[in-house]
Design a protein around this motif. Structure first.
Motif, PDB file in Angstrom:
ATOM      1  N   ARG A 235       0.846  -1.192   0.000  1.00  0.00           N
ATOM      2  CA  ARG A 235       0.000   0.000   0.000  1.00  0.00           C
ATOM      3  C   ARG A 235       0.878   1.237   0.000  1.00  0.00           C
ATOM      4  NH1 ARG A 235      -4.421  -0.335   4.585  1.00  0.00           N
ATOM      5  NH2 ARG A 235      -2.546  -0.266   5.854  1.00  0.00           N
ATOM      6  N   CYS A 236       0.436   2.230  -0.742  1.00  0.00           N
ATOM      7  CA  CYS A 236       1.148   3.483  -0.869  1.00  0.00           C
ATOM      8  C   CYS A 236       0.185   4.597  -0.470  1.00  0.00           C
ATOM      9  CB  CYS A 236       1.597   3.629  -2.316  1.00  0.00           C
ATOM     10  SG  CYS A 236       2.371   5.195  -2.700  1.00  0.00           S
ATOM     11  N   PHE A 237       0.625   5.503   0.382  1.00  0.00           N
ATOM     12  CA  PHE A 237      -0.195   6.619   0.822  1.00  0.00           C
ATOM     13  C   PHE A 237       0.462   7.912   0.380  1.00  0.00           C
ATOM     14  CE2 PHE A 237      -1.157   3.110   3.584  1.00  0.00           C
ATOM     15  CZ  PHE A 237      -2.539   3.148   3.649  1.00  0.00           C
TER      16      PHE A 237
ATOM     17  N   ASP B 188       3.581   2.768   4.720  1.00  0.00           N
ATOM     18  CA  ASP B 188       2.466   2.102   5.396  1.00  0.00           C
ATOM     19  C   ASP B 188       2.937   1.726   6.804  1.00  0.00           C
ATOM     20  OD1 ASP B 188       0.264   0.626   6.163  1.00  0.00           O
ATOM     21  OD2 ASP B 188       0.294  -0.694   4.421  1.00  0.00           O
TER      22      ASP B 188
ATOM     23  N   PRO C 107       0.234  -2.768   7.961  1.00  0.00           N
ATOM     24  CA  PRO C 107      -0.681  -3.304   6.951  1.00  0.00           C
ATOM     25  C   PRO C 107      -2.061  -3.663   7.488  1.00  0.00           C
ATOM     26  CG  PRO C 107       1.472  -4.341   6.767  1.00  0.00           C
ATOM     27  CD  PRO C 107       1.485  -3.517   8.027  1.00  0.00           C
TER      28      PRO C 107
ATOM     29  N   PRO D 252      -7.229   2.586   5.980  1.00  0.00           N
ATOM     30  CA  PRO D 252      -6.733   3.903   5.539  1.00  0.00           C
ATOM     31  C   PRO D 252      -7.053   5.019   6.547  1.00  0.00           C
ATOM     32  CG  PRO D 252      -7.630   2.726   3.679  1.00  0.00           C
ATOM     33  CD  PRO D 252      -7.956   1.907   4.903  1.00  0.00           C
TER      34      PRO D 252
ATOM     35  N   VAL E  32      -4.470   4.872   9.248  1.00  0.00           N
ATOM     36  CA  VAL E  32      -3.193   5.406   8.746  1.00  0.00           C
ATOM     37  C   VAL E  32      -3.244   6.931   8.790  1.00  0.00           C
ATOM     38  CG1 VAL E  32      -1.665   5.596   6.749  1.00  0.00           C
ATOM     39  CG2 VAL E  32      -2.702   3.390   7.310  1.00  0.00           C
TER      40      VAL E  32
ATOM     41  N   THR F  36       0.453  -2.857  -6.167  1.00  0.00           N
ATOM     42  CA  THR F  36       0.432  -1.744  -5.221  1.00  0.00           C
ATOM     43  C   THR F  36      -0.936  -1.070  -5.234  1.00  0.00           C
ATOM     44  OG1 THR F  36       2.791  -1.341  -5.554  1.00  0.00           O
ATOM     45  CG2 THR F  36       1.518   0.452  -4.588  1.00  0.00           C
TER      46      THR F  36
ATOM     47  N   THR G 175      -2.877   2.307  -4.076  1.00  0.00           N
ATOM     48  CA  THR G 175      -2.535   3.681  -3.738  1.00  0.00           C
ATOM     49  C   THR G 175      -3.734   4.429  -3.168  1.00  0.00           C
ATOM     50  OG1 THR G 175      -0.869   3.726  -5.490  1.00  0.00           O
ATOM     51  CG2 THR G 175      -1.610   5.855  -4.647  1.00  0.00           C
TER      52      THR G 175
END
Length: 69
Positions: free
Chosen positions: A10-12, A21, A24, A28, A31, A56, A58
């Motif tokens: 995961r990409c934020f 991240d 995991p 969201p 996060v 991935t 995003t």
């Protein structure tokens, strides 16, 4: 032919930066709460995305736009 599970990374994204991240297992929203301690304006940010590109996923935090006063 067998299918093998592939872990999803995961990409934020926030304000032009990529945030790692932190866990995991976090949603969201969790996060966002985690990073709001560092970036206070994340408190009111919207969460957009969830798109996949390869392996991935995003997510993007968008600052709330409003008027002061």
């Amino acid at each position: 032919m067998s299918l093998n599970p592939v872990p999803i990374a995961r990409c934020f994204l926030y304000n032009g930066r990529t945030l790692a991240d932190p866990n995991p297992a976090f949603t969201p929203e969790q996060v966002k709460q985690f990073y709001s301690a560092i970036h206070a304006d994340l408190t009111n940010a919207a969460i957009e995305g969830g798109q996949f590109e390869g392996d991935t996923q995003t997510w993007e935090f968008k600052r709330g736009v409003g008027t002061k006063g």
